[in-house]
Write a protein that holds these residues in place. Structure first.
Motif, PDB file in Angstrom:
ATOM      1  N   TYR A  77      89.050 -23.238  46.906  1.00  0.00           N
ATOM      2  CA  TYR A  77      88.477 -23.921  45.745  1.00  0.00           C
ATOM      3  C   TYR A  77      89.376 -23.822  44.523  1.00  0.00           C
ATOM      4  O   TYR A  77      89.339 -24.697  43.644  1.00  0.00           O
ATOM      5  CB  TYR A  77      87.049 -23.449  45.485  1.00  0.00           C
ATOM      6  N   LEU A  80      91.705 -26.713  45.268  1.00  0.00           N
ATOM      7  CA  LEU A  80      91.001 -27.973  45.062  1.00  0.00           C
ATOM      8  C   LEU A  80      90.876 -28.291  43.569  1.00  0.00           C
ATOM      9  O   LEU A  80      91.177 -29.405  43.133  1.00  0.00           O
ATOM     10  CB  LEU A  80      89.622 -27.935  45.714  1.00  0.00           C
ATOM     11  N   ALA A  81      90.449 -27.327  42.769  1.00  0.00           N
ATOM     12  CA  ALA A  81      90.314 -27.569  41.330  1.00  0.00           C
ATOM     13  C   ALA A  81      91.662 -27.862  40.693  1.00  0.00           C
ATOM     14  O   ALA A  81      91.781 -28.754  39.846  1.00  0.00           O
ATOM     15  CB  ALA A  81      89.653 -26.369  40.652  1.00  0.00           C
ATOM     16  N   ALA A  99      86.948 -28.395  37.396  1.00  0.00           N
ATOM     17  CA  ALA A  99      86.281 -27.194  37.904  1.00  0.00           C
ATOM     18  C   ALA A  99      84.837 -27.506  38.299  1.00  0.00           C
ATOM     19  O   ALA A  99      84.367 -27.061  39.349  1.00  0.00           O
ATOM     20  CB  ALA A  99      86.329 -26.074  36.871  1.00  0.00           C
ATOM     21  N   ALA A 102      84.730 -29.362  41.603  1.00  0.00           N
ATOM     22  CA  ALA A 102      85.011 -28.455  42.717  1.00  0.00           C
ATOM     23  C   ALA A 102      83.807 -27.554  43.002  1.00  0.00           C
ATOM     24  O   ALA A 102      83.463 -27.321  44.163  1.00  0.00           O
ATOM     25  CB  ALA A 102      86.255 -27.612  42.424  1.00  0.00           C
ATOM     26  N   VAL A 103      83.151 -27.059  41.945  1.00  0.00           N
ATOM     27  CA  VAL A 103      81.956 -26.221  42.127  1.00  0.00           C
ATOM     28  C   VAL A 103      80.849 -27.033  42.799  1.00  0.00           C
ATOM     29  O   VAL A 103      80.198 -26.561  43.746  1.00  0.00           O
ATOM     30  CB  VAL A 103      81.479 -25.638  40.777  1.00  0.00           C
ATOM     31  N   ASN A 129      83.251 -19.690  45.519  1.00  0.00           N
ATOM     32  CA  ASN A 129      83.796 -21.037  45.329  1.00  0.00           C
ATOM     33  C   ASN A 129      83.944 -21.341  43.836  1.00  0.00           C
ATOM     34  O   ASN A 129      84.971 -21.868  43.394  1.00  0.00           O
ATOM     35  CB  ASN A 129      82.881 -22.095  45.948  1.00  0.00           C
ATOM     36  N   ALA A 133      87.308 -22.079  41.705  1.00  0.00           N
ATOM     37  CA  ALA A 133      87.482 -23.345  40.983  1.00  0.00           C
ATOM     38  C   ALA A 133      87.901 -23.103  39.538  1.00  0.00           C
ATOM     39  O   ALA A 133      88.808 -23.768  39.026  1.00  0.00           O
ATOM     40  CB  ALA A 133      86.193 -24.159  41.037  1.00  0.00           C
ATOM     41  N   ALA A 137      91.567 -24.272  38.032  1.00  0.00           N
ATOM     42  CA  ALA A 137      91.690 -25.179  36.886  1.00  0.00           C
ATOM     43  C   ALA A 137      92.465 -24.509  35.756  1.00  0.00           C
ATOM     44  O   ALA A 137      93.314 -25.132  35.115  1.00  0.00           O
ATOM     45  CB  ALA A 137      90.307 -25.617  36.410  1.00  0.00           C
TER      46      ALA A 137
END
Length: 157
Positions: A77, A80-81, A99, A102-103, A129, A133, A137
């Protein structure tokens, strides 16, 4: 000033997201989703074969409260963020939005896992997660991928 596609860009904003930014973020989200649906070894420890025994020993060595998948949640995560930050950079609070997306994605995956027999919903996973995130970020912003970095302002002058 115009962005890469020739559209006018709002003053003080960095260049907009590219198709490559969107593709990377979407592709990684698909990888996270698929990885979140496959079966994982149980934490019962001490399997009958060598791999199961080694996995059980690893699980027993982890500090209390840390599961085998927690590092994957945190890193997954965070990445991903970080990949979403350039996609959201046209927004004033782009990193916060990245963020949050992603959350929300992670929480949605936890909900999807709830009825799957070999997976389960876990508040702890959702929390890890979210932590990942936020970290991802923040790292993306520090590395200059957030909105209106100093280099973006120099380009505009």
């Amino acid at each position: 000033m115009t962005d890469r596609d020739g559209r006018p860009r709002a003053p003080g904003r960095g260049p907009g997201p590219t198709g490559r930014d969107r593709t990377r973020a979407l592709g990684f989200a698909v990888v996270v989703f698929v990885g979140s649906m496959v079966p994982v070894p149980s934490s019962s420890g001490g399997g009958s074969d060598a791999l199961g025994g080694a996995l059980g020993a690893l699980l027993d060595a982890l500090p209390a409260g840390i599961g085998l998948t927690d590092p994957f949640h945190l890193v997954g995560y965070a990445v991903l963020a970080a990949l979403l930050v350039p996609v959201t950079r046209e927004f004033r609070f782009g990193p916060l939005l990245a963020a949050a997306v992603a959350v929300a994605f992670g929480f949605g995956i936890e909900l999807v896992q709830a009825p799957i027999p070999w997976r389960s919903f876990a508040w702890g996973d959702a929390a890890v997660n979210a932590g990942g995130a936020v970290i991802g970020a923040a790292v993306a912003v520090v590395r200059g991928r957030g909105p209106a970095s100093a280099s973006d302002r120099e380009v505009e002058r």
